[in-house]
Design a protein around this motif. Structure first.
Motif, PDB file in Angstrom:
ATOM      1  N   ILE A 124       3.603 -16.113  17.991  1.00 36.84           N
ATOM      2  CA  ILE A 124       3.967 -14.906  18.742  1.00 36.84           C
ATOM      3  C   ILE A 124       5.073 -14.151  18.018  1.00 36.84           C
ATOM      4  N   VAL A 125       6.113 -14.871  17.615  1.00 35.68           N
ATOM      5  CA  VAL A 125       7.245 -14.241  16.929  1.00 35.68           C
ATOM      6  C   VAL A 125       6.779 -13.586  15.629  1.00 35.68           C
ATOM      7  N   ALA A 126       5.970 -14.300  14.859  1.00 40.97           N
ATOM      8  CA  ALA A 126       5.497 -13.767  13.580  1.00 40.97           C
ATOM      9  C   ALA A 126       4.663 -12.505  13.780  1.00 40.97           C
ATOM     10  N   MET A 127       3.805 -12.503  14.786  1.00 37.78           N
ATOM     11  CA  MET A 127       2.951 -11.344  15.005  1.00 37.78           C
ATOM     12  C   MET A 127       3.730 -10.151  15.533  1.00 37.78           C
ATOM     13  N   VAL A 128       4.693 -10.405  16.408  1.00 38.48           N
ATOM     14  CA  VAL A 128       5.522  -9.303  16.920  1.00 38.48           C
ATOM     15  C   VAL A 128       6.316  -8.676  15.776  1.00 38.48           C
ATOM     16  N   ILE A 129       6.856  -9.516  14.893  1.00 42.03           N
ATOM     17  CA  ILE A 129       7.592  -9.001  13.732  1.00 42.03           C
ATOM     18  C   ILE A 129       6.663  -8.164  12.860  1.00 42.03           C
ATOM     19  N   SER A 130       5.425  -8.624  12.670  1.00 43.56           N
ATOM     20  CA  SER A 130       4.476  -7.870  11.842  1.00 43.56           C
ATOM     21  C   SER A 130       4.196  -6.493  12.438  1.00 43.56           C
ATOM     22  N   ILE A 131       4.188  -6.417  13.760  1.00 45.28           N
ATOM     23  CA  ILE A 131       3.979  -5.126  14.431  1.00 45.28           C
ATOM     24  C   ILE A 131       5.183  -4.212  14.223  1.00 45.28           C
ATOM     25  N   LEU A 132       6.379  -4.770  14.384  1.00 51.00           N
ATOM     26  CA  LEU A 132       7.601  -3.983  14.279  1.00 51.00           C
ATOM     27  C   LEU A 132       7.814  -3.430  12.876  1.00 51.00           C
ATOM     28  N   VAL A 133       7.433  -4.192  11.865  1.00 49.70           N
ATOM     29  CA  VAL A 133       7.623  -3.732  10.483  1.00 49.70           C
ATOM     30  C   VAL A 133       6.394  -2.979   9.962  1.00 49.70           C
ATOM     31  N   LYS A 134       5.433  -2.717  10.868  1.00 49.95           N
ATOM     32  CA  LYS A 134       4.245  -1.928  10.545  1.00 49.95           C
ATOM     33  C   LYS A 134       3.341  -2.609   9.508  1.00 49.95           C
ATOM     34  N   TRP A 135       3.277  -3.928   9.579  1.00 45.92           N
ATOM     35  CA  TRP A 135       2.314  -4.706   8.813  1.00 45.92           C
ATOM     36  C   TRP A 135       1.571  -5.620   9.789  1.00 45.92           C
ATOM     37  N   PRO A 136       0.918  -5.026  10.803  1.00 44.30           N
ATOM     38  CA  PRO A 136       0.278  -5.850  11.840  1.00 44.30           C
ATOM     39  C   PRO A 136      -0.731  -6.837  11.276  1.00 44.30           C
ATOM     40  N   VAL A 137      -0.689  -8.037  11.792  1.00 47.98           N
ATOM     41  CA  VAL A 137      -1.571  -9.095  11.300  1.00 47.98           C
ATOM     42  C   VAL A 137      -3.040  -8.709  11.434  1.00 47.98           C
ATOM     43  N   ALA A 138      -3.403  -8.039  12.521  1.00 46.55           N
ATOM     44  CA  ALA A 138      -4.803  -7.636  12.699  1.00 46.55           C
ATOM     45  C   ALA A 138      -5.266  -6.745  11.553  1.00 46.55           C
ATOM     46  N   GLY A 139      -4.381  -5.901  11.044  1.00 42.12           N
ATOM     47  CA  GLY A 139      -4.737  -5.041   9.924  1.00 42.12           C
ATOM     48  C   GLY A 139      -4.961  -5.841   8.654  1.00 42.12           C
ATOM     49  N   LEU A 140      -4.115  -6.829   8.411  1.00 40.55           N
ATOM     50  CA  LEU A 140      -4.269  -7.657   7.213  1.00 40.55           C
ATOM     51  C   LEU A 140      -5.572  -8.446   7.245  1.00 40.55           C
ATOM     52  N   LEU A 141      -5.937  -8.907   8.434  1.00 41.10           N
ATOM     53  CA  LEU A 141      -7.148  -9.704   8.570  1.00 41.10           C
ATOM     54  C   LEU A 141      -8.402  -8.836   8.589  1.00 41.10           C
ATOM     55  N   PHE A 142      -8.445  -7.884   9.524  1.00 37.28           N
ATOM     56  CA  PHE A 142      -9.638  -7.062   9.673  1.00 37.28           C
ATOM     57  C   PHE A 142      -9.792  -6.060   8.535  1.00 37.28           C
ATOM     58  N   GLY A 143      -8.676  -5.660   7.925  1.00 39.39           N
ATOM     59  CA  GLY A 143      -8.769  -4.764   6.782  1.00 39.39           C
ATOM     60  C   GLY A 143      -9.557  -5.397   5.658  1.00 39.39           C
ATOM     61  N   PHE A 144      -9.425  -6.705   5.505  1.00 36.00           N
ATOM     62  CA  PHE A 144     -10.212  -7.439   4.505  1.00 36.00           C
ATOM     63  C   PHE A 144     -11.687  -7.431   4.871  1.00 36.00           C
ATOM     64  N   ILE A 145     -11.983  -7.709   6.132  1.00 43.65           N
ATOM     65  CA  ILE A 145     -13.368  -7.750   6.584  1.00 43.65           C
ATOM     66  C   ILE A 145     -14.042  -6.391   6.382  1.00 43.65           C
ATOM     67  N   ARG A 146     -13.299  -5.316   6.642  1.00 38.54           N
ATOM     68  CA  ARG A 146     -13.875  -3.966   6.570  1.00 38.54           C
ATOM     69  C   ARG A 146     -13.737  -3.332   5.193  1.00 38.54           C
ATOM     70  N   ASN A 147     -13.205  -4.092   4.243  1.00 39.34           N
ATOM     71  CA  ASN A 147     -13.004  -3.574   2.889  1.00 39.34           C
ATOM     72  C   ASN A 147     -12.106  -2.344   2.875  1.00 39.34           C
ATOM     73  N   GLU A 148     -11.168  -2.303   3.804  1.00 44.83           N
ATOM     74  CA  GLU A 148     -10.187  -1.220   3.821  1.00 44.83           C
ATOM     75  C   GLU A 148      -8.996  -1.538   2.921  1.00 44.83           C
ATOM     76  N   GLY A 149      -8.901  -2.804   2.512  1.00 47.24           N
ATOM     77  CA  GLY A 149      -7.729  -3.192   1.734  1.00 47.24           C
ATOM     78  C   GLY A 149      -6.469  -2.962   2.559  1.00 47.24           C
ATOM     79  N   LEU A 150      -5.553  -2.162   2.015  1.00 48.89           N
ATOM     80  CA  LEU A 150      -4.353  -1.763   2.742  1.00 48.89           C
ATOM     81  C   LEU A 150      -4.311  -0.254   2.967  1.00 48.89           C
ATOM     82  N   ASP A 151      -5.451   0.414   2.732  1.00 43.74           N
ATOM     83  CA  ASP A 151      -5.489   1.862   2.909  1.00 43.74           C
ATOM     84  C   ASP A 151      -5.236   2.269   4.354  1.00 43.74           C
TER      85      ASP A 151
END
Length: 270
Positions: free
Chosen positions: A155-182
């Motif tokens: 929970i703490v790690a994911m909340v921090i990822s949201i606050l610093v604008k690197w949400p975990v869902a983006g890192l995970l699903f961005g890979f699946i969707r071939n969005e990279g970090l765009d």
């Protein structure tokens, strides 16, 4: 079980694509001339290490991401064996040994199958820590205590990822969707992935809200605690990942070109 295809129809769509085929923004395979950026590679590596998988058509494979049927069994059975053994025998030592034996059995199965041992060994270590703690305190309910701390850490790690604008869902699903970090360059996509991460956080928080009070009941709440731990483990995780995936889907492609063509036709007719 994989994530259901939202469009179950068959045959080619209006754009010439077969129904069920991945859209370019989801599951697109980069062309030969495209070179993935180093950061996109890091995102893919992170998602792979997190155990997230995709289907051949570029959708998230929720069941496989949860470890498949065998992986789910590995996470559920040791706790279930502990509960059944303790309910029958009321002997903490016997119950702990039975749980450890169940976890170790999966390691043997993976050895026979010649499959990676990482998940099974992690399960043995986790059950071992839980068994050690319960044996040390003499309280059967403490078998489930380490899970609370692991859950809270996520929970703490994911909340921090949201606050610093690197949400975990983006890192995970961005890979699946071939969005990279765009997706980080687009406010709408960043907002969607932050929301998706909040959904996963909500699942983890719900576990604590339901299970901690049962733990505090002591022996009287043990059966209910063990049951909710099973129900709110892999099944709830799968549901949370699926909802987060749906919430973060890219918006449909703009129909501006079609509107422009329609306007041109109308002008020609006039």
């Amino acid at each position: 079980m994989t994530v259901p295809n939202p469009d179950p129809s068959t045959g080619p769509g209006p754009d010439g694509q077969e129904a069920g085929q991945a859209k370019p923004e989801e599951g697109r395979i980069p062309g030969e001339g495209e070179t993935p950026s180093p950061m996109a590679g890091l995102a893919a590596e992170y998602a792979a290490k997190a155990g997230l998988h995709r289907t051949h058509d570029g959708r998230v494979d929720v069941l496989r991401s949860a470890g498949g049927v065998q992986g789910i069994a590995e996470s559920i059975l040791p706790g279930l064996v502990f509960l059944v053994a303790y309910t029958i025998s009321r002997d903490l030592t016997v119950s702990l040994v039975a749980a450890l034996a169940a976890a170790a059995a999966f390691t043997v199965v993976r050895l026979v199958q010649r499959r990676p041992l990482t998940q099974a060994l992690a399960g043995v270590v986790g059950v071992g820590i839980s068994a050690w703690l319960a044996n040390t305190t003499g309280k059967a309910e403490d078998f489930y205590l380490p899970g609370f701390f692991t859950n809270a850490a996520y929970i703490v790690a994911m909340v921090i990822s949201i606050l610093v604008k690197w949400p975990v869902a983006g890192l995970l699903f961005g890979f699946i969707r071939n969005e990279g970090l765009d997706w980080r360059k687009e406010p709408a996509r960043l907002k969607a992935y932050r929301l998706g991460t909040w959904i996963i956080v909500a699942v983890l928080v719900l576990r604590l809200v339901v299970q901690v009070p049962l733990y505090l009941l002591g022996p009287e709440g043990l059966a209910a605690l063990a049951t909710t731990r099973l129900i709110m483990g892999a099944p709830l995780y799968i549901l949370g990942i699926w909802v987060a995936w749906l919430i973060t889907r890219p918006a449909p492609a703009s129909t501006g070109a079609e509107d422009g063509a329609a306007s041109t036709d109308a002008t020609a007719r006039d």
